[in-house]
Design an enzyme around this catalytic site. Structure first.
Site, PDB file in Angstrom:
ATOM      1  N   ARG A 254      51.540  16.891  38.860  1.00 24.70           N
ATOM      2  CA  ARG A 254      50.202  17.452  38.744  1.00 24.70           C
ATOM      3  C   ARG A 254      49.736  17.911  40.125  1.00 24.70           C
ATOM      4  O   ARG A 254      50.252  17.464  41.154  1.00 24.70           O
ATOM      5  CB  ARG A 254      49.226  16.405  38.201  1.00 24.70           C
ATOM      6  CG  ARG A 254      49.573  15.870  36.821  1.00 24.70           C
ATOM      7  CD  ARG A 254      48.574  14.796  36.404  1.00 24.70           C
ATOM      8  NE  ARG A 254      48.834  14.288  35.061  1.00 24.70           N
ATOM      9  CZ  ARG A 254      49.578  13.214  34.786  1.00 24.70           C
ATOM     10  NH1 ARG A 254      50.140  12.535  35.784  1.00 24.70           N
ATOM     11  NH2 ARG A 254      49.747  12.820  33.542  1.00 24.70           N
TER      12      ARG A 254
ATOM     13  N   LYS B 207      47.743   9.390  36.909  1.00 21.52           N
ATOM     14  CA  LYS B 207      46.487   8.940  36.306  1.00 21.52           C
ATOM     15  C   LYS B 207      46.488   7.426  36.150  1.00 21.52           C
ATOM     16  O   LYS B 207      47.521   6.817  35.906  1.00 21.52           O
ATOM     17  CB  LYS B 207      46.294   9.617  34.948  1.00 21.52           C
ATOM     18  CG  LYS B 207      46.027  11.121  35.054  1.00 21.52           C
ATOM     19  CD  LYS B 207      45.758  11.728  33.697  1.00 21.52           C
ATOM     20  CE  LYS B 207      45.420  13.211  33.818  1.00 21.52           C
ATOM     21  NZ  LYS B 207      45.138  13.831  32.510  1.00 21.52           N
TER      22      LYS B 207
ATOM     23  N   HIS C 249      49.053  24.207  36.869  1.00 21.24           N
ATOM     24  CA  HIS C 249      49.349  23.587  35.577  1.00 21.24           C
ATOM     25  C   HIS C 249      50.353  24.418  34.776  1.00 21.24           C
ATOM     26  O   HIS C 249      51.165  23.862  34.022  1.00 21.24           O
ATOM     27  CB  HIS C 249      48.073  23.381  34.756  1.00 21.24           C
ATOM     28  CG  HIS C 249      48.332  22.676  33.460  1.00 21.24           C
ATOM     29  ND1 HIS C 249      48.633  21.331  33.408  1.00 21.24           N
ATOM     30  CD2 HIS C 249      48.373  23.122  32.178  1.00 21.24           C
ATOM     31  CE1 HIS C 249      48.832  20.979  32.151  1.00 21.24           C
ATOM     32  NE2 HIS C 249      48.690  22.049  31.383  1.00 21.24           N
TER      33      HIS C 249
ATOM     34  N   ARG D  39      53.694  23.409  35.928  1.00 25.54           N
ATOM     35  CA  ARG D  39      54.037  22.115  35.308  1.00 25.54           C
ATOM     36  C   ARG D  39      54.451  22.347  33.855  1.00 25.54           C
ATOM     37  O   ARG D  39      55.407  21.741  33.365  1.00 25.54           O
ATOM     38  CB  ARG D  39      52.821  21.190  35.407  1.00 25.54           C
ATOM     39  CG  ARG D  39      52.946  19.837  34.692  1.00 25.54           C
ATOM     40  CD  ARG D  39      51.727  18.997  35.063  1.00 25.54           C
ATOM     41  NE  ARG D  39      51.448  17.912  34.139  1.00 25.54           N
ATOM     42  CZ  ARG D  39      51.981  16.688  34.214  1.00 25.54           C
ATOM     43  NH1 ARG D  39      52.857  16.416  35.159  1.00 25.54           N
ATOM     44  NH2 ARG D  39      51.647  15.742  33.353  1.00 25.54           N
TER      45      ARG D  39
ATOM     46  N   HIS E 287      53.191  11.114  31.151  1.00 24.41           N
ATOM     47  CA  HIS E 287      52.294  11.058  30.000  1.00 24.41           C
ATOM     48  C   HIS E 287      52.242   9.651  29.421  1.00 24.41           C
ATOM     49  O   HIS E 287      53.260   8.957  29.372  1.00 24.41           O
ATOM     50  CB  HIS E 287      52.759  12.024  28.905  1.00 24.41           C
ATOM     51  CG  HIS E 287      52.439  13.454  29.195  1.00 24.41           C
ATOM     52  ND1 HIS E 287      53.102  14.515  28.600  1.00 24.41           N
ATOM     53  CD2 HIS E 287      51.523  14.019  30.025  1.00 24.41           C
ATOM     54  CE1 HIS E 287      52.609  15.653  29.055  1.00 24.41           C
ATOM     55  NE2 HIS E 287      51.649  15.379  29.914  1.00 24.41           N
TER      56      HIS E 287
ATOM     57  N   TYR F 261      54.154  20.792  24.727  1.00 25.16           N
ATOM     58  CA  TYR F 261      55.070  21.716  25.388  1.00 25.16           C
ATOM     59  C   TYR F 261      56.190  22.184  24.474  1.00 25.16           C
ATOM     60  O   TYR F 261      56.936  23.096  24.836  1.00 25.16           O
ATOM     61  CB  TYR F 261      55.657  21.060  26.639  1.00 25.16           C
ATOM     62  CG  TYR F 261      54.600  20.681  27.646  1.00 25.16           C
ATOM     63  CD1 TYR F 261      53.926  21.651  28.369  1.00 25.16           C
ATOM     64  CD2 TYR F 261      54.251  19.346  27.854  1.00 25.16           C
ATOM     65  CE1 TYR F 261      52.946  21.318  29.280  1.00 25.16           C
ATOM     66  CE2 TYR F 261      53.272  18.994  28.760  1.00 25.16           C
ATOM     67  CZ  TYR F 261      52.618  19.988  29.469  1.00 25.16           C
ATOM     68  OH  TYR F 261      51.641  19.644  30.356  1.00 25.16           O
TER      69      TYR F 261
END
Length: 295
Positions: free
Chosen positions: A145, A169, A238, A241, A264, A273
């Site tokens: 990211r 995250k 993004h 990515r 994720h 995706y």
């Protein structure tokens, strides 16, 4: 109840990213100003009808459903916190339903577009050229990211094992492999980085003045390079990515493996995706199948 206590809660207890915390803070401040100007109320005293009035005002201002939903998420989170510390006794948004958001399938860069940039000639003595192309290649090779790349520290780049350790995250760490070619480019970049720095920063990437990178600059770098080779409306970190994940899946990578590389929490996030890969398969099927050909 001070807003700072809530923001500290998001940072230290919930482990939210600084990007999310800043967005929530702005949303709450905006709603707070609306309440004071129109009703002379504090946020904890807001009722659902008043909140609905504010949301209607936002939609009148042509804000997207996605943006309005994020502002609602900020309010929901804040009211939940106020309930937790017993500042309020009911949640005014407990039964609120989010606005419907149209699903826009983001189109990744093609493999040819990425290779066109990475294979182009450049001045190997120019700091910004070397840095920018390394940024693009790291995005594409690791799928990190934007915030993870900005905060990537030199100590977390292991050239011997060809891995990088990023903090994603909720402060979750993960190891991502690099390619051999990237290793040599990192080494070349670090030599140039040393030559421009007066005070050595721990982050891998810096500006020409030796300061830490910032989101707007990273976005401009990607847009600047890809606008020359791509006609896509959206050219952003993004999308790179997105391209990383899509191209891996196109080449037969396992969905769970891609999920781990992307960091994720759930497989559902990674499955987004697969849409691009499916579109490619449909195109191949349409062009190759005898029944699809018109007389």
């Amino acid at each position: 109840m001070s807003l700072k206590s809530y923001l500290d809660y998001l940072s230290f207890e919930k482990k939210y990213s600084q990007h999310t915390i800043t967005a929530y803070e702005k949303d709450l401040e905006q709603f707070g100003l609306f309440l004071m100007d129109e009703y002379d109320l504090e946020i904890q005293n807001a009722s659902y009808p008043i909140i609905r009035t504010w949301l209607a005002l936002l939609l009148d201002q042509q804000l997207s459903s996605r943006t309005v939903n994020r502002k609602v998420a900020a309010l929901k989170s804040y009211f939940k916190f106020l309930l937790l510390i017993e500042q309020i006794d009911y949640h005014p948004l407990s039964n609120h339903k989010s606005l419907k958001v149209s699903k826009n399938i983001q189109i990744p860069f093609s493999k040819q577009e990425v290779q066109q940039i990475l294979n182009a000639s450049y001045d190997s003595e120019d700091f910004e050229s070397v840095r920018d192309l390394l940024i693009i290649e790291l995005f594409y090779v690791t799928g990190v990211r934007r915030e993870e790349l900005i905060n990537l520290r030199i100590e977390n780049v292991n050239l011997l094992s060809r891995t990088i350790k990023v903090v994603g995250k909720r402060n979750k760490e993960r190891l991502i492999p690099m390619l051999e070619s990237v290793k040599f480019k990192v080494e070349a970049y670090l030599l140039l980085k040393e030559s421009i720095e007066t005070d050595k920063r721990p982050e891998l990437f810096v500006t020409r003045k030796g300061d830490k990178l910032y989101p707007g600059l990273v976005y401009r770098i990607i847009k600047s390079y890809f606008s020359k080779v791509s006609q896509k409306v959206k050219t952003s970190p993004h999308i790179l990515r997105h391209s990383f994940a899509t191209h891996l899946l196109d080449e037969g990578a396992d969905l769970n493996a891609v999920k781990e590389l992307l960091g994720h929490a759930s497989l559902a996030s990674t499955q987004v995706y697969t849409h691009s890969s499916m579109e490619m398969l449909k195109e191949v099927h349409r062009n190759a199948h005898p029944r699809s050909k018109k007389d």
